[in-house]
Write a protein that holds these residues in place. Structure first.
Motif, PDB file in Angstrom:
ATOM      1  N   GLY A 259       0.750  -1.236   0.000  1.00  0.00           N
ATOM      2  CA  GLY A 259       0.000   0.000   0.000  1.00  0.00           C
ATOM      3  C   GLY A 259       0.784   1.292   0.000  1.00  0.00           C
ATOM      4  O   GLY A 259       0.179   2.362   0.000  1.00  0.00           O
ATOM      5  N   TYR A 260       2.127   1.237   0.019  1.00  0.00           N
ATOM      6  CA  TYR A 260       2.887   2.471  -0.145  1.00  0.00           C
ATOM      7  C   TYR A 260       2.851   2.834  -1.626  1.00  0.00           C
ATOM      8  O   TYR A 260       3.863   2.951  -2.309  1.00  0.00           O
ATOM      9  CB  TYR A 260       4.343   2.303   0.280  1.00  0.00           C
ATOM     10  N   SER A 261       1.666   3.002  -2.151  1.00  0.00           N
ATOM     11  CA  SER A 261       1.469   3.222  -3.579  1.00  0.00           C
ATOM     12  C   SER A 261       0.159   3.976  -3.782  1.00  0.00           C
ATOM     13  O   SER A 261      -0.657   4.099  -2.864  1.00  0.00           O
ATOM     14  CB  SER A 261       1.436   1.883  -4.325  1.00  0.00           C
ATOM     15  N   SER A 262      -0.042   4.451  -4.990  1.00  0.00           N
ATOM     16  CA  SER A 262      -1.213   5.287  -5.239  1.00  0.00           C
ATOM     17  C   SER A 262      -2.481   4.483  -5.502  1.00  0.00           C
ATOM     18  O   SER A 262      -3.583   5.015  -5.398  1.00  0.00           O
ATOM     19  CB  SER A 262      -0.946   6.223  -6.421  1.00  0.00           C
ATOM     20  N   ALA A 263      -2.333   3.194  -5.846  1.00  0.00           N
ATOM     21  CA  ALA A 263      -3.511   2.396  -6.161  1.00  0.00           C
ATOM     22  C   ALA A 263      -3.193   0.916  -5.987  1.00  0.00           C
ATOM     23  O   ALA A 263      -2.030   0.506  -6.001  1.00  0.00           O
ATOM     24  CB  ALA A 263      -3.976   2.666  -7.598  1.00  0.00           C
ATOM     25  N   ILE A 264      -4.251   0.120  -5.839  1.00  0.00           N
ATOM     26  CA  ILE A 264      -4.100  -1.328  -5.711  1.00  0.00           C
ATOM     27  C   ILE A 264      -5.307  -1.997  -6.351  1.00  0.00           C
ATOM     28  O   ILE A 264      -6.404  -1.412  -6.422  1.00  0.00           O
ATOM     29  CB  ILE A 264      -3.962  -1.745  -4.225  1.00  0.00           C
ATOM     30  N   VAL A 265      -5.113  -3.212  -6.847  1.00  0.00           N
ATOM     31  CA  VAL A 265      -6.196  -4.032  -7.401  1.00  0.00           C
ATOM     32  C   VAL A 265      -6.258  -5.318  -6.590  1.00  0.00           C
ATOM     33  O   VAL A 265      -5.247  -6.009  -6.416  1.00  0.00           O
ATOM     34  CB  VAL A 265      -5.951  -4.347  -8.887  1.00  0.00           C
ATOM     35  N   THR A 266      -7.451  -5.641  -6.093  1.00  0.00           N
ATOM     36  CA  THR A 266      -7.605  -6.746  -5.146  1.00  0.00           C
ATOM     37  C   THR A 266      -8.920  -7.475  -5.395  1.00  0.00           C
ATOM     38  O   THR A 266      -9.908  -6.851  -5.800  1.00  0.00           O
ATOM     39  CB  THR A 266      -7.604  -6.204  -3.695  1.00  0.00           C
ATOM     40  N   ARG A 267      -8.932  -8.768  -5.136  1.00  0.00           N
ATOM     41  CA  ARG A 267     -10.176  -9.544  -5.210  1.00  0.00           C
ATOM     42  C   ARG A 267     -11.230  -8.957  -4.290  1.00  0.00           C
ATOM     43  O   ARG A 267     -10.946  -8.593  -3.148  1.00  0.00           O
ATOM     44  CB  ARG A 267      -9.919 -10.992  -4.800  1.00  0.00           C
ATOM     45  N   GLU A 268     -12.461  -8.924  -4.780  1.00  0.00           N
ATOM     46  CA  GLU A 268     -13.573  -8.372  -4.003  1.00  0.00           C
ATOM     47  C   GLU A 268     -13.705  -9.034  -2.633  1.00  0.00           C
ATOM     48  O   GLU A 268     -14.009  -8.362  -1.637  1.00  0.00           O
ATOM     49  CB  GLU A 268     -14.876  -8.542  -4.780  1.00  0.00           C
ATOM     50  N   ASP A 269     -13.469 -10.337  -2.552  1.00  0.00           N
ATOM     51  CA  ASP A 269     -13.672 -11.058  -1.300  1.00  0.00           C
ATOM     52  C   ASP A 269     -12.731 -10.591  -0.197  1.00  0.00           C
ATOM     53  O   ASP A 269     -12.956 -10.903   0.980  1.00  0.00           O
ATOM     54  CB  ASP A 269     -13.478 -12.561  -1.520  1.00  0.00           C
ATOM     55  N   PHE A 270     -11.674  -9.862  -0.564  1.00  0.00           N
ATOM     56  CA  PHE A 270     -10.711  -9.395   0.434  1.00  0.00           C
ATOM     57  C   PHE A 270     -10.748  -7.881   0.606  1.00  0.00           C
ATOM     58  O   PHE A 270      -9.846  -7.287   1.184  1.00  0.00           O
ATOM     59  CB  PHE A 270      -9.305  -9.889   0.068  1.00  0.00           C
ATOM     60  N   VAL A 271     -11.813  -7.272   0.111  1.00  0.00           N
ATOM     61  CA  VAL A 271     -12.030  -5.836   0.267  1.00  0.00           C
ATOM     62  C   VAL A 271     -13.024  -5.613   1.400  1.00  0.00           C
ATOM     63  O   VAL A 271     -14.072  -6.266   1.461  1.00  0.00           O
ATOM     64  CB  VAL A 271     -12.551  -5.211  -1.037  1.00  0.00           C
ATOM     65  N   LEU A 272     -12.692  -4.722   2.303  1.00  0.00           N
ATOM     66  CA  LEU A 272     -13.521  -4.427   3.475  1.00  0.00           C
ATOM     67  C   LEU A 272     -14.231  -3.091   3.288  1.00  0.00           C
ATOM     68  O   LEU A 272     -13.647  -2.134   2.760  1.00  0.00           O
ATOM     69  CB  LEU A 272     -12.638  -4.381   4.724  1.00  0.00           C
ATOM     70  N   LYS A 273     -15.476  -3.032   3.713  1.00  0.00           N
ATOM     71  CA  LYS A 273     -16.239  -1.796   3.584  1.00  0.00           C
ATOM     72  C   LYS A 273     -16.039  -0.939   4.837  1.00  0.00           C
ATOM     73  O   LYS A 273     -16.208  -1.423   5.961  1.00  0.00           O
ATOM     74  CB  LYS A 273     -17.721  -2.102   3.369  1.00  0.00           C
TER      75      LYS A 273
END
Length: 350
Positions: A130-144
């Motif tokens: 995450g020391y970056s401007s953007a990331i792409v991740t599987r939906e199942d590992f994204v937290l709201k």
């Protein structure tokens, strides 16, 4: 694919420096996130400096990520463009083993994919953090991120918070329990806040007199200076649980003496051998247990975020310009932060 700006470590003896990485094109179940904040964990420093002997350079650290959804794959249903979301220590797992079905993906029997330094399960590329401007991740590992939570101070909840919350929930800590929290760093201060919010009577154990008032401000009912033999003797056979957040080798025998019979000493910080050795009689004589715990599953982390929003719990943070990340690492090594650095990622392109 898209190129994004980042900060990376290129060698164990080199400072972190600006770097460009590639993020994959969206798969059907992917979420693209513009990173707004990223916490700085002690694990980041260990990996950057190859303290564990497994770092593959170049490496972009960071696994306490908060940002905004900018695009979603065709099969994504849980989040939408514009949503505020988080990504913690994991970005994938097999999804098929017993641990994954039990919602504890961190123990995936086929190997969890960590946010940085792991191999992507599909294309084999190395994950970057995450020391970056953007990331792409599987939906199942994204937290709201729940409504009302402060995004910048919420970032460390995704590691320091869940690392302490998961064992508290696992052992059913609540009203009527007495919990000792050992250490008052990034993990410890969250452990104090969370154990208290769960209803326990909380005592902070510290080697430093200077931490007494600080611990009470963070919610500790009591503080014991562990170097004071009289104070330690006064709390013998008192506690149901000890939450041990100390990340370096230390003598846990005196803390075992502070447990009641059937008490449990939970290690969440120490990944080295326990030295000096545990005296077996301290366990056998009171049917005590020593346990360990690693972060928490995705559902449990979402539960924690919602719990923190409901109870107004935040991590105490110091905001950081990413251009000062190497100074922050030096300060973190010395324990000179209360209690977590969080990078304002707007400074990355500044």
């Amino acid at each position: 694919m898209s190129q994004v700006n980042a900060y990376a470590a290129h060698a164990e003896d080199a400072p972190l420096a600006p770097f460009t990485i590639e993020r994959r094109a969206l798969r059907d179940d992917d979420v693209a996130i513009e990173i707004q904040y990223c916490g700085v964990c002690h694990s980041d420093l260990h990996v950057a400096r190859n303290d564990w002997g497994s770092t593959r350079y170049p490496i972009v650290p960071g696994h306490e990520i908060v940002g905004k959804v900018t695009a979603v794959g065709s099969k994504v249903t849980r989040v939408a463009v514009g949503d505020e979301v988080g990504v913690g220590c994991m970005v994938d797992s097999c999804g098929d083993c017993v641990a994954c079905h039990d919602g504890v993906e961190q123990y995936c029997l086929n190997g969890v994919t960590m946010t940085y330094g792991s191999d992507d399960r599909i294309d084999g590329s190395k994950t970057q953090g995450g020391y970056s401007s953007a990331i792409v991740t599987r939906e199942d590992f994204v937290l709201k991120m729940p409504e009302g939570i402060e995004l910048s101070s919420a970032a460390p909840i995704l590691c320091a918070g869940i690392t302490t919350y998961s064992p508290l929930r696992r052992y059913g800590v609540g009203a009527g329990h007495k919990v000792g929290v050992i250490g008052m760093g990034g993990l410890g201060h969250m452990g104090v806040k969370l154990a208290r919010a769960l209803g326990a009577e909380v005592t902070l154990f510290t080697r430093s007199e200077a931490k007494v008032e600080e611990a009470k401000r963070n919610g500790a009912h009591h503080v014991v200076v562990s170097t004071d033999e009289a104070q330690m003797a006064a709390v013998a056979e008192t506690f149901d649980f000890m939450l041990d957040t100390v990340p370096v080798a230390h003598d846990i025998n005196p803390y075992l003496d502070a447990l009641k019979y059937d008490g449990t000493h939970i290690l969440v910080g120490l990944i080295e051998p326990i030295e000096p050795a545990i005296h077996g009689a301290r366990l056998i004589g009171k049917r005590r247990a020593v346990a360990g715990s690693l972060i928490g599953g995705i559902a449990e982390t979402q539960e924690l975020l919602d719990f923190c929003a409901e109870h107004g719990i935040t991590c105490d943070v110091e905001m950081l310009d990413i251009h000062h990340i190497n100074d922050a690492y030096e300060r973190m090594q010395k324990g000179d932060v209360r209690y977590r650095f969080v990078i304002d990622m707007a400074t990355l392109d500044g």
